[in-house]
Design a protein around this motif. Structure first.
Motif, PDB file in Angstrom:
ATOM      1  N   SER A 121     -22.228  88.229  39.279  1.00 28.45           N
ATOM      2  CA  SER A 121     -21.291  87.604  40.206  1.00 28.45           C
ATOM      3  C   SER A 121     -20.232  86.854  39.412  1.00 28.45           C
ATOM      4  O   SER A 121     -20.446  86.485  38.259  1.00 28.45           O
ATOM      5  CB  SER A 121     -22.021  86.650  41.159  1.00 28.45           C
ATOM      6  OG  SER A 121     -22.608  85.579  40.442  1.00 28.45           O
ATOM      7  N   GLY A 122     -19.110  86.654  40.043  1.00 30.74           N
ATOM      8  CA  GLY A 122     -18.034  85.936  39.372  1.00 30.74           C
ATOM      9  C   GLY A 122     -16.690  86.352  39.938  1.00 30.74           C
ATOM     10  O   GLY A 122     -16.584  86.796  41.088  1.00 30.74           O
ATOM     11  N   GLU A 123     -15.677  86.215  39.126  1.00 26.92           N
ATOM     12  CA  GLU A 123     -14.318  86.541  39.550  1.00 26.92           C
ATOM     13  C   GLU A 123     -13.815  87.750  38.779  1.00 26.92           C
ATOM     14  O   GLU A 123     -13.846  87.774  37.546  1.00 26.92           O
ATOM     15  CB  GLU A 123     -13.398  85.350  39.328  1.00 26.92           C
ATOM     16  CG  GLU A 123     -13.750  84.189  40.259  1.00 26.92           C
ATOM     17  CD  GLU A 123     -12.893  82.976  39.987  1.00 26.92           C
ATOM     18  OE1 GLU A 123     -12.294  82.912  38.894  1.00 26.92           O
ATOM     19  OE2 GLU A 123     -12.830  82.090  40.849  1.00 26.92           O
ATOM     20  N   LEU A 124     -13.367  88.737  39.515  1.00 33.15           N
ATOM     21  CA  LEU A 124     -12.866  89.969  38.933  1.00 33.15           C
ATOM     22  C   LEU A 124     -11.342  89.979  39.014  1.00 33.15           C
ATOM     23  O   LEU A 124     -10.761  89.792  40.082  1.00 33.15           O
ATOM     24  CB  LEU A 124     -13.435  91.181  39.693  1.00 33.15           C
ATOM     25  CG  LEU A 124     -12.963  92.555  39.206  1.00 33.15           C
ATOM     26  CD1 LEU A 124     -13.514  92.852  37.814  1.00 33.15           C
ATOM     27  CD2 LEU A 124     -13.380  93.640  40.187  1.00 33.15           C
ATOM     28  N   THR A 125     -10.713  90.182  37.864  1.00 35.08           N
ATOM     29  CA  THR A 125      -9.253  90.307  37.804  1.00 35.08           C
ATOM     30  C   THR A 125      -8.901  91.773  37.584  1.00 35.08           C
ATOM     31  O   THR A 125      -9.383  92.393  36.624  1.00 35.08           O
ATOM     32  CB  THR A 125      -8.672  89.448  36.680  1.00 35.08           C
ATOM     33  OG1 THR A 125      -8.998  88.078  36.914  1.00 35.08           O
ATOM     34  CG2 THR A 125      -7.155  89.596  36.626  1.00 35.08           C
ATOM     35  N   VAL A 126      -8.111  92.330  38.496  1.00 32.98           N
ATOM     36  CA  VAL A 126      -7.688  93.725  38.416  1.00 32.98           C
ATOM     37  C   VAL A 126      -6.190  93.752  38.097  1.00 32.98           C
ATOM     38  O   VAL A 126      -5.392  93.152  38.825  1.00 32.98           O
ATOM     39  CB  VAL A 126      -7.965  94.473  39.731  1.00 32.98           C
ATOM     40  CG1 VAL A 126      -7.497  95.922  39.616  1.00 32.98           C
ATOM     41  CG2 VAL A 126      -9.437  94.420  40.066  1.00 32.98           C
ATOM     42  N   LEU A 127      -5.827  94.453  37.028  1.00 33.27           N
ATOM     43  CA  LEU A 127      -4.425  94.650  36.663  1.00 33.27           C
ATOM     44  C   LEU A 127      -4.072  96.118  36.935  1.00 33.27           C
ATOM     45  O   LEU A 127      -4.588  97.021  36.268  1.00 33.27           O
ATOM     46  CB  LEU A 127      -4.187  94.313  35.192  1.00 33.27           C
ATOM     47  CG  LEU A 127      -2.775  94.633  34.655  1.00 33.27           C
ATOM     48  CD1 LEU A 127      -1.709  93.836  35.410  1.00 33.27           C
ATOM     49  CD2 LEU A 127      -2.696  94.347  33.157  1.00 33.27           C
ATOM     50  N   ALA A 128      -3.250  96.329  37.945  1.00 39.98           N
ATOM     51  CA  ALA A 128      -2.787  97.681  38.247  1.00 39.98           C
ATOM     52  C   ALA A 128      -1.549  97.957  37.398  1.00 39.98           C
ATOM     53  O   ALA A 128      -0.455  97.475  37.698  1.00 39.98           O
ATOM     54  CB  ALA A 128      -2.476  97.812  39.736  1.00 39.98           C
ATOM     55  N   LYS A 129      -1.738  98.733  36.323  1.00 38.48           N
ATOM     56  CA  LYS A 129      -0.631  98.975  35.395  1.00 38.48           C
ATOM     57  C   LYS A 129       0.332 100.024  35.949  1.00 38.48           C
ATOM     58  O   LYS A 129       1.431  99.720  36.377  1.00 38.48           O
ATOM     59  CB  LYS A 129      -1.178  99.417  34.048  1.00 38.48           C
ATOM     60  CG  LYS A 129      -1.984  98.367  33.309  1.00 38.48           C
ATOM     61  CD  LYS A 129      -2.442  98.915  31.960  1.00 38.48           C
ATOM     62  CE  LYS A 129      -3.173  97.859  31.150  1.00 38.48           C
ATOM     63  NZ  LYS A 129      -3.644  98.404  29.843  1.00 38.48           N
ATOM     64  N   ASN A 130      -0.086 101.251  35.903  1.00 41.05           N
ATOM     65  CA  ASN A 130       0.781 102.330  36.331  1.00 41.05           C
ATOM     66  C   ASN A 130      -0.058 103.533  36.741  1.00 41.05           C
ATOM     67  O   ASN A 130      -1.299 103.500  36.676  1.00 41.05           O
ATOM     68  CB  ASN A 130       1.751 102.708  35.220  1.00 41.05           C
ATOM     69  CG  ASN A 130       1.021 103.204  33.976  1.00 41.05           C
ATOM     70  OD1 ASN A 130       0.042 102.601  33.540  1.00 41.05           O
ATOM     71  ND2 ASN A 130       1.496 104.298  33.407  1.00 41.05           N
ATOM     72  N   ALA A 131       0.605 104.616  37.157  1.00 44.41           N
ATOM     73  CA  ALA A 131      -0.076 105.843  37.543  1.00 44.41           C
ATOM     74  C   ALA A 131       0.749 107.032  37.089  1.00 44.41           C
ATOM     75  O   ALA A 131       1.973 106.937  36.890  1.00 44.41           O
ATOM     76  CB  ALA A 131      -0.287 105.882  39.053  1.00 44.41           C
ATOM     77  N   ASP A 132       0.082 108.214  36.924  1.00 44.43           N
ATOM     78  CA  ASP A 132       0.750 109.438  36.489  1.00 44.43           C
ATOM     79  C   ASP A 132       0.471 110.563  37.476  1.00 44.43           C
ATOM     80  O   ASP A 132      -0.656 110.673  38.022  1.00 44.43           O
ATOM     81  CB  ASP A 132       0.249 109.875  35.097  1.00 44.43           C
ATOM     82  CG  ASP A 132       0.534 108.826  34.036  1.00 44.43           C
ATOM     83  OD1 ASP A 132       1.555 108.131  34.156  1.00 44.43           O
ATOM     84  OD2 ASP A 132      -0.297 108.713  33.106  1.00 44.43           O
TER      85      ASP A 132
END
Length: 1191
Positions: A996-1007
């Motif tokens: 458990s905890g805090e999840l940081t999601v970085l959406a960079k890019n897509a191809d």
């Protein structure tokens, strides 16, 4: 004797009663045939086929083994030889009972049919017979005299009975003078209609139970080799409640009524043979086999009338009646026909012996008087009866202070007066004080505890004079009404006069305090308060039988000696059999400390030689009864001892013993996976289910609830401490209710016996079962739904508690005492030898218990980071009455344990709870005071405190400490804890803080995303979902006209189950004119995210089963305990603040408001009575910082 002929004739003429019974006999016959295999005359076997369960409950002290016999006739159909063709038709009902005879048509009404006509014909017949004999006539004329006299007598009798019926009909017709009695005809009509249907089953149950008692009861002489009921029926006519009167001037919760009860058989005199087979009266035939003969006694035609007074004490909770007092206002009028050697007309009726009827009434008055006749009454405790335990209703604490001005009368021997007190309940001695030498004003200052089975039994206190060479002399006695304890359970400085010959001979000053047994009860708001898990109470053990101890085909005699904590408390009767030896002996005791109470059962043969012995703790005996595993293997034999145990908690004033904690043998991990096809209790929408784990019926933990689903997925583990392998573990699915009590969706008991294994050192081993188990949920409407779960067992280290360390020191002194005196045992007195044997047995038993445990200091205990934390709240204060104290641990959103309702602002009765701590370094403890016992951690409270669990252990292990709570009014808790390490190498990852905890999601890019617009491009953005949730937790901005978007956007949100959760990503195409379209999906298993550092991922996108491109993401995870919440979970990166334990895996030591307060002179807490006082010491080092609400 009751005028049976008149009464029977009267009742027989009640047309509607007789008609109803006869009309419904067809229904009765059909149901009876179904029960008896299709033939109403088939003889049921009742004794030979008694089940073991019923046989084990038959009587007390039953160890005889007589031959079982089958009952020949059961119920009114078999007894009356009724067949289906005997069903009464309408024509049969209209047959006139006063059918004309030959003389009816010729004799005037004035010359027959009255009492003096009977006298006249008897006198005339006798005179003519004498006349013919005196003048030496032949016998032939006498025959004609007999015929004429008999015909006249029969005709006169039929007319007399007809006149009685006419009189009864007139009684029903005329208007009666008003009285204050009420009619119960509605009940009588109901019984008339259904009694013929119920009677065969009632008779069957009576015969089964009584025949088993007769076959096993040792009070019956041994020369009777068999005794049984051969014929039994209570007839087709039920008992009646003739009238009832209710008293008005009683307490609101008390109902007092007078009932007139009667039971009158049918008059069969003028009936046809077919009618007789439908109107069967009571009949009981008992046969006995002795000296090669089989005599019988038959009792039939039972009639009685009784006037009874019934007192009901009502209560709010089920069964709504607490006690029933029954009192007969007078000796009942009883009449019956009793014959020996069958029903031949040549047999004498026993009741015809002169003086026998009056003798029976005299004996009834003598023996019924002290039980049922005024002023005595029989009291029934309804909740106790329904619990099938028949345990005493409570414990009475008697504090004897002093007696003054005792008068002994004439002292012929001129000896000194050495008084002592003797206490009796129901003519049984229950206690005695010490003897005070040579005084008429003795002072005792002693306290006794006695079991109370009924309020109606008076307490007899006798003051006795102890005399050395003569029998002790009674100086006087007191009869104290124990019913006063019902209204006033705490009575101080009672002054009662000793009486002798109805004259006062002294005064006694004493206190009484009553402690009732505690039951689960319903509160006014509809919630049910669970029965408290106390350590003090009443235990009753029943030694049912021994099976398989005797050699095959060899009949041997055995008995069992029973010891409690090395003290002899009783012995069973001797029983002999080659298979099962039945006892049924009961032993009831006051238990001051359940966790320390142990029983030893010593089996002895007919020569009083010890065959084997077995020791069991009381806790283990209770657990065995909970799971119906009552057979205890006997060491060194192939046999097993069956012991039934009943336990009722009582909150006694034994310091904090009532809440003392029983050390666990380990923890059971129950991983709740999912449920399917649950019963929907909602009329609109779907339920919000959660699962809870119960140990012996007490809730120990629960999952989060899932909103609006019948197939919830939880993937949550619940740890529960267990104290023996025999505890009853139950899984129950509940439905969350906001405005009322949560409802049960179904439950079942789980089998955990296969998880408990011991190694060669007799220590429990870790057991992990990786295979899923599925249980069928049982609801009120039958089986519905399945629950899938996993089980594991992790043992605790067997360590000595602080209390056991003190006991070990005392044990050494006892061992020295035994060693010093064992060589001089012959020189000791009988009392001293008995004391030596007790001490020797105590040393032997305690060595067996303590030698398996290790002695570890606190720092050594805390080296183990996983364990069971036991928290005892001994004392304290809360802001206001009517509140509850909750305890939360780590990331749990629901209270691990909750106190009873506080009736005042001062905590007078403490409580104990436990919790399995997986990682001590990161664990947090929170105490909260709320008005709602089911409040979650996120709801408002009156006051609270949060602190590191490790600091709580350090401050409250060796002695209790004060924990201060801040908030509205504040509060203080006097707390002591114990720590039992879990012997485990590694716990599952899903149970650690890294889950458990805090999840940081970085959406960079897509191809290479899918094209959705006519221009060959898309306007893509991403939406993120946890599992199957419908609301997105994070959404990126829209990138216009591109298949290779670059977002570089991040969000942080809490995760409660990283190992089992999945992150679903939906690639969307923005559309101004119409709704946004999905152009691909992707799934990330969060278990692939590293608990520390950064985890870059390239996640493939699929669209309609085809390649939909690639997402480039980056994850970072900050482990900490997070409370599961239902509201919006999104938090932008810029808004993230430090929560709970801070960043990473470093242990937090901050405390909301005030941590552990000063430790003053508080005593020894759980080992001695502790008191809450003002602390004078220095506060232990904890910094006060504000904790974020998310933690």
């Amino acid at each position: 004797m009751v005028a049976k002929e008149d009464a029977n004739s009267a009742v027989a003429d009640k047309g509607h009663d007789a008609s109803a019974s006869a009309t419904d006999s067809n229904i009765a016959s059909n149901q009876s045939e179904e029960r008896m295999g299709g033939s109403s005359l088939k003889k049921a076997k009742t004794s030979a086929n008694i089940s073991e369960k019923k046989a084990s409950k038959a009587g007390t002290g039953d160890s005889a083994n007589r031959q079982r016999k089958d009952t020949s006739y059961i119920g009114w159909q078999q007894t009356g030889n009724w067949e289906e063709k005997d069903e009464l038709t309408a024509e049969d009902e209209l047959l006139d009972l006063t059918k004309d005879t030959l003389l009816d048509n010729v004799l005037p009404d004035a010359v027959y049919g009255d009492w003096y006509h009977f006298v006249g014909i008897i006198f005339l017949g006798g005179f003519l017979s004498f006349f013919l004999g005196y003048f030496k006539f032949s016998l032939a004329p006498v025959f004609f005299v007999i015929v004429v006299s008999t015909l006249f007598y029969r005709t006169s009798a039929k007319k007399y009975r007809g006149s009685i019926r006419d009189l009864v009909q007139k009684e029903f017709t005329v208007q009666k003078i008003e009285n204050d009695y009420e009619s119960f005809e509605w009940l009588n009509s109901f019984l008339d209609k259904y009694w013929p249907i119920l009677e065969p089953s009632v008779s069957q149950m009576v015969v089964e139970q009584v025949n088993e008692i007769l076959a096993t009861n040792t009070a019956i002489p041994s020369f009777i080799t068999a005794i049984w009921i051969d014929k039994f029926t209570v007839g087709v006519k039920p008992p009646r409640v003739e009238a009832a009167k209710t008293f008005l001037n009683t307490a609101p919760d008390v109902v007092v009524m007078d009932w007139i009860l009667s039971f009158t058989p049918h008059d069969l005199s003028d009936m046809t043979a077919k009618q007789v087979r439908n109107y069967v009266n009571e009949e009981v035939m008992v046969k006995a086999k002795m000296f090669g003969m089989t005599p019988s006694v038959t009792v039939s035609e039972l009639a009685f009338k009784a006037k009874a007074r019934v007192r009901f004490t009502l209560m709010t909770a089920f069964p709504h009646v607490e006690t029933v007092n029954l009192q007969l206002l007078e000796v009942p009028d009883i009449d019956f026909v009793a014959t020996v050697f069958g029903n031949s007309i040549f047999n004498w009726e026993l009741m015809s012996f002169p003086g026998l009827t009056s003798f029976i009434k005299l004996m009834a008055n003598k023996y019924m008087g002290p039980i049922l006749l005024p002023p005595f009454s029989l009291q029934l405790n309804i909740p106790t009866l329904l619990s099938d335990s028949n345990v005493s209703i409570g414990i009475v604490e008697i504090t004897i202070k002093k007696a003054t001005d005792l008068k002994t009368g004439t002292n012929v021997l001129n000896q000194s007066v050495d008084p002592y007190l003797c206490f009796e309940l129901d003519n049984k001695k229950v206690g005695q004080t010490r003897t005070v030498r040579d005084t008429l004003n003795p002072i005792w200052n002693e306290t006794l505890f006695v079991l109370l089975s009924s309020y109606t039994v008076p307490l007899t206190i006798s003051v006795m004079d102890k005399r050395s060479k003569l029998k002790d002399k009674k100086i006087g006695r007191i009869e104290f009404n124990m019913n006063s304890l019902y209204d006033n359970p705490n009575q101080r400085d009672i002054k009662e006069q000793f009486l002798r010959n109805s004259k006062p001979v002294g005064e006694l000053v004493f206190d009484l305090k009553f402690f009732p047994t505690l039951q689960a009860r319903s509160l006014p708001d509809g919630t049910v308060e669970e029965m408290p898990d106390l350590n003090t109470g009443i235990a009753k053990i029943v030694l049912d039988d021994i099976e398989g101890i005797a050699e095959e085909k060899k009949k041997e005699s055995y008995s069992v000696d029973v010891y409690m904590n090395a003290k002899f408390i009783g012995k069973t009767s001797k029983g002999s059999s080659s298979e099962v030896i039945k006892f049924g002996d009961e032993f009831e005791s006051i238990i001051p400390d359940r966790r320390k109470t142990r029983y030893r059962f010593v089996v002895k043969d007919s020569k009083n030689n010890v065959v084997t012995a077995v020791m069991q703790s009381l806790n283990d005996l209770i657990d065995r009864s909970e799971i119906d595993k009552k057979q205890i293997p006997l060491r060194g034999t192939k046999g097993a001892l069956k012991v039934s145990t009943y336990w009722r908690p009582v909150r006694l004033d034994f310091g904090n013993n009532s809440i003392a904690y029983t050390p666990p043998i380990g923890v059971l991990r129950v991983f709740i996976n999912r449920a399917d096809n649950l019963l929907n209790l909602e009329k609109i929408g779907k339920i919000g289910p959660y699962t809870k784990v119960l140990v012996n019926g007490t809730s120990r933990g629960r999952t989060e609830d899932r909103k609006g689903t019948l197939s919830p997925v939880w993937n949550q583990s619940i740890y529960v401490a267990v104290t023996s392998p025999n505890q009853r573990i139950t899984l129950e699915v509940m439905d969350v209710e906001t405005s009322r009590k949560d409802r049960s969706v179904g439950k079942f008991n789980i089998d955990v016996q296969d998880l408990f294994h011991k190694n060669k050192d007799n220590e429990y081993e870790e057991c992990i079962d990786k295979s899923p188990r599925t249980g069928r949920l049982i609801t009120k409407k039958g089986p519905r739904g399945n629950l899938t779960y996993y089980l594991s067992f992790y043992p605790t280290l067997p360590v000595l508690t602080l209390e056991e360390m003190e006991e070990a020191k005392k044990l050494e002194k006892k061992r020295q005492f035994v060693d010093e005196h064992k060589d001089n045992a012959k020189k000791l007195t009988e009392v001293e030898r008995q004391k030596l044997e007790e001490e020797k047995l105590v040393v032997e038993e305690m060595d067996q218990i303590l030698k398996q445990k290790k002695k570890l200091e606190l720092n050594e205990l805390m080296d183990h980071k996983s364990g069971v934390l036991a928290v005892s709240v001994l004392d304290g204060t809360v802001p206001q009455p009517g509140v509850y104290v909750q305890a939360f641990f780590d990331g749990n959103n629901h209270s691990r344990f909750t106190s009873p309702r506080m009736n005042s602002a001062v905590i007078s009765n403490g409580w104990t709870g436990d919790v399995a701590i997986k990682e001590l370094d990161y664990s947090m403890t929170t105490f909260r005071v709320t008005e709602n016992p089911n409040a979650s951690k996120g709801e408002s409270c009156l006051c609270e405190v949060s602190l590191a669990t490790a600091e709580l252990i350090k401050g409250c292990y060796h002695r209790p400490s004060i924990v201060q709570m801040s908030g509205e009014g504040g509060g203080k808790l006097l707390v002591q804890v114990q720590w039992f390490p879990i012997d485990v190498k590694e716990l599952p990852q899903s149970d650690l803080i890294t889950n458990s905890g805090e999840l940081t999601v970085l959406a960079k890019n897509a191809d290479n995303l899918t094209s959705a617009d006519t221009n060959g491009y898309s306007d893509p953005y991403l939406k993120f979902f946890i599992n199957d949730e419908k609301n997105a937790i994070f959404k990126t901005h829209v990138e216009k006209k591109t298949l290779n978007p670059v977002w570089n956007e991040a969000a942080t949100f809490p995760i409660t189950n990283r190992v089992n959760d999945t992150l679903r990503i939906r690639v969307m195409d923005w559309d101004m004119a119409s709704g946004d379209d999905a152009i691909g999906t992707a799934v990330v298993n969060l278990a692939d995210v590293k608990p520390e550092g950064t985890t870059p991922m390239d996640v493939p996108v699929t669209y309609e089963g085809q390649d939909g491109g690639m997402l480039h993401l980056e994850f970072s995870f900050s482990a900490k305990y997070v409370t599961a919440r239902a509201p919006e979970r999104q938090t932008k990166t810029a808004e993230v603040t430090t929560k709970g334990l801070g960043t990473g895996l470093k242990a937090g030591t901050t405390v909301v408001n005030t941590g552990i307060g000063a430790v003053g002179k508080i005593g020894k807490g759980i080992f001695h009575v502790g008191k809450l006082g003002k602390g004078k010491g220095k506060k232990e080092g904890v910094n006060e910082t504000e904790a974020d609400t998310e933690f």
